[in-house]
Design an enzyme around this catalytic site. Structure first.
Site, short mmCIF file in Angstrom:
data_model
loop_
_atom_site.label_atom_id
_atom_site.label_comp_id
_atom_site.label_asym_id
_atom_site.label_seq_id
_atom_site.Cartn_x
_atom_site.Cartn_y
_atom_site.Cartn_z
N PHE A 177 0.84 -1.20 0.00
CA PHE A 177 0.00 0.00 0.00
C PHE A 177 0.88 1.24 0.00
CE2 PHE A 177 -4.29 -1.66 0.86
CZ PHE A 177 -3.98 -2.96 1.17
N CYS A 198 -6.43 14.99 1.10
CA CYS A 198 -7.63 14.65 0.33
C CYS A 198 -8.41 15.92 0.04
CB CYS A 198 -8.50 13.67 1.12
SG CYS A 198 -9.89 13.01 0.15
N CYS A 228 -14.88 13.28 4.32
CA CYS A 228 -16.00 12.40 4.66
C CYS A 228 -16.06 12.26 6.19
CB CYS A 228 -15.81 11.03 4.02
SG CYS A 228 -15.53 11.13 2.24
N CYS A 279 -14.53 9.02 7.53
CA CYS A 279 -13.22 8.55 7.05
C CYS A 279 -12.41 7.91 8.18
CB CYS A 279 -12.42 9.72 6.47
SG CYS A 279 -10.85 9.18 5.75
N ASP A 280 -11.93 6.70 7.91
CA ASP A 280 -11.24 5.92 8.95
C ASP A 280 -9.71 6.07 8.89
OD1 ASP A 280 -10.59 4.50 6.68
OD2 ASP A 280 -11.49 2.60 7.34
N THR A 281 -9.21 7.04 8.12
CA THR A 281 -7.77 7.12 7.87
C THR A 281 -7.22 8.49 8.24
OG1 THR A 281 -8.11 5.65 6.00
CG2 THR A 281 -6.01 6.79 6.10
N GLU A 324 -7.30 3.13 -5.19
CA GLU A 324 -8.53 3.40 -4.44
C GLU A 324 -8.78 4.89 -4.58
OE1 GLU A 324 -10.16 1.22 -2.04
OE2 GLU A 324 -8.92 -0.48 -2.60
N HIS A 347 -9.31 -6.73 6.99
CA HIS A 347 -8.09 -6.44 7.77
C HIS A 347 -8.44 -6.00 9.18
CE1 HIS A 347 -9.50 -2.92 5.67
NE2 HIS A 347 -8.81 -2.12 6.44
C1 LIG Z 1 -9.46 5.88 3.09
S1 LIG Z 1 -10.14 5.78 1.46
C2 LIG Z 1 -8.78 6.40 0.47
C3 LIG Z 1 -9.05 6.39 -1.01
C4 LIG Z 1 -10.07 7.42 -1.53
N1 LIG Z 1 -9.95 8.69 -0.89
C5 LIG Z 1 -11.48 6.89 -1.41
O1 LIG Z 1 -12.24 7.38 -0.58
O2 LIG Z 1 -11.79 5.95 -2.17
C6 LIG Z 1 -10.07 4.00 1.09
C7 LIG Z 1 -11.38 3.27 1.14
O3 LIG Z 1 -11.85 3.23 2.48
C8 LIG Z 1 -13.23 3.51 2.47
N2 LIG Z 1 -13.57 3.98 3.82
C9 LIG Z 1 -13.17 5.14 4.40
N3 LIG Z 1 -13.65 5.23 5.66
C10 LIG Z 1 -14.36 4.09 5.88
C11 LIG Z 1 -15.10 3.59 6.98
N4 LIG Z 1 -15.19 4.29 8.12
N5 LIG Z 1 -15.70 2.38 6.86
C12 LIG Z 1 -15.61 1.69 5.71
N6 LIG Z 1 -14.93 2.10 4.62
C13 LIG Z 1 -14.31 3.29 4.71
C14 LIG Z 1 -13.36 4.54 1.37
O4 LIG Z 1 -14.68 4.71 0.92
C15 LIG Z 1 -12.48 3.92 0.31
O5 LIG Z 1 -13.19 2.92 -0.38
N1 LIG Z 2 -5.55 -4.11 4.60
C1 LIG Z 2 -6.05 -2.97 4.10
N2 LIG Z 2 -6.80 -3.03 2.98
C2 LIG Z 2 -7.23 -1.86 2.47
N3 LIG Z 2 -7.93 -1.68 1.32
C3 LIG Z 2 -8.11 -0.36 1.14
C4 LIG Z 2 -7.50 0.33 2.18
C5 LIG Z 2 -7.36 1.80 2.20
O1 LIG Z 2 -7.19 2.39 3.26
O2 LIG Z 2 -7.45 2.37 1.11
C6 LIG Z 2 -6.96 -0.62 3.04
C7 LIG Z 2 -6.20 -0.59 4.27
O3 LIG Z 2 -5.98 0.44 4.91
N4 LIG Z 2 -5.77 -1.81 4.74
S1 SF4 Z 3 -12.81 8.36 2.68
FE1 SF4 Z 3 -11.25 9.72 3.56
S2 SF4 Z 3 -9.62 9.69 2.08
FE2 SF4 Z 3 -11.42 8.88 0.98
S3 SF4 Z 3 -12.46 10.66 0.07
FE3 SF4 Z 3 -13.33 10.49 2.07
S4 SF4 Z 3 -12.05 11.83 3.38
FE4 SF4 Z 3 -10.90 11.45 1.51
MG LIG Z 4 -7.98 1.73 5.10
#
Ligand SMILES: C[S@@+](CC[C@H](N)C(=O)[O-])C[C@H]1O[C@@H](n2cnc3c(N)ncnc32)[C@H](O)[C@@H]1O
Ligand SMILES: Nc1nc2[nH]cc(C(=O)O)c2c(=O)[nH]1
Ligand code: SF4
Ligand SMILES: [Mg+2]
Length: 181
Positions: free
Chosen positions: A24, A30, A34, A37-39, A93, A175
């Site tokens: 990865f 970004c 959102c 968003c978990d990241t 992604e 994961h």
């Molecule tokens: C962190 S995002 C990064 C890539 C891009 N910004 C996007 O949203 O596709 C990666 C994936 O995690 C999903 N995602 C983010 N937060 C999430 C959450 N709390 N639960 C499930 N999926 C989540 C997003 O929709 C995306 O499919």
């Molecule tokens: N194992 C793992 N799989 C993923 N697929 C999409 C991810 C992401 O954060 O985009 C993710 C991530 O964060 N970890």
């Molecule tokens: S899920 Fe997180 S990284 Fe993806 S579009 Fe939304 S705010 Fe941006």
């Molecule tokens: Mg992730």
């Protein structure tokens, strides 16, 4: 130079390639915010393409996943070519709001509610389920449609929705279930 939040080796946890070992590359920042968003993706260091390929090449997997943040804000054809020259299969992604280079091997588009898509090529759609109408996404030009619970919290509702809309399949964030990255 490209701003990188982290590079790590794990299994693709979501969508069509679930279970596939992959490196990865998480880009920083970004254009959306959102609420679910978990990241944490804002921190980052600038890396050259050469340094990124060197880091990616430490791992044995062929699959590389560009993510973030929003990776489309940072990449171009030349970057994807560098990964191809290193023998990699390049997946992305993306939230779909920004055009992509056309040499990416696999596009996962995760459209967000009320946000206009700017990409026209995608292999899979992956919607985070918040109770919205998912039929609006069914005309997107993808071969696979995945519905994913939000933070593993509404799995029963997501299963119910998939059973009512059989064009879709369930995507679990596997994961998180097995506590790997
Ligand atoms: C962190 S995002 C990064 C890539 C891009 N910004 C996007 O949203 O596709 C990666 C994936 O995690 C999903 N995602 C983010 N937060 C999430 C959450 N709390 N639960 C499930 N999926 C989540 C997003 O929709 C995306 O499919
Ligand atoms: N194992 C793992 N799989 C993923 N697929 C999409 C991810 C992401 O954060 O985009 C993710 C991530 O964060 N970890
Ligand atoms: S899920 Fe997180 S990284 Fe993806 S579009 Fe939304 S705010 Fe941006
Ligand atoms: Mg992730």
């Amino acid at each position: 130079m490209r701003k990188i939040n982290e590079i790590f080796y794990s299994l693709q946890g979501e969508g069509y390639h679930t279970g596939t070992p992959a490196v990865f590359i998480r880009f920083s920042g970004c254009n959306l915010k959102c609420p679910f968003c978990d990241t944490q993706h804002e921190d980052g260091i600038l890396m050259s393409d050469e340094d990124i390929v060197t880091e990616v090449s430490r791992y044995p997997a062929a699959t590389v996943i560009l993510t973030g943040g929003e990776p489309s804000l940072w990449i171009d054809r030349e970057f994807v070519d560098c990964l191809h020259q290193a023998g990699k299969y390049v997946c992305i992604e993306t939230n779909g709001t920004h055009p992509l280079p056309d040499n990416i091997d696999w596009v996962t588009c995760s459209p967000k509610q009320g946000v206009k898509l700017e990409i026209t090529r995608m292999n899979e759609v992956k919607v985070v389920y918040e109770g919205q109408d998912i039929t609006v996404y069914e005309q997107l030009p993808a071969g696979h449609f995945f519905l994913q619970p939000c933070s593993c919290s509404n799995t029963a509702e997501t299963v119910d929705c998939v059973m009512k809309h059989p064009k879709w399949r369930l995507s679990l964030q596997t994961h998180k279930l097995i506590d790997i990255r």
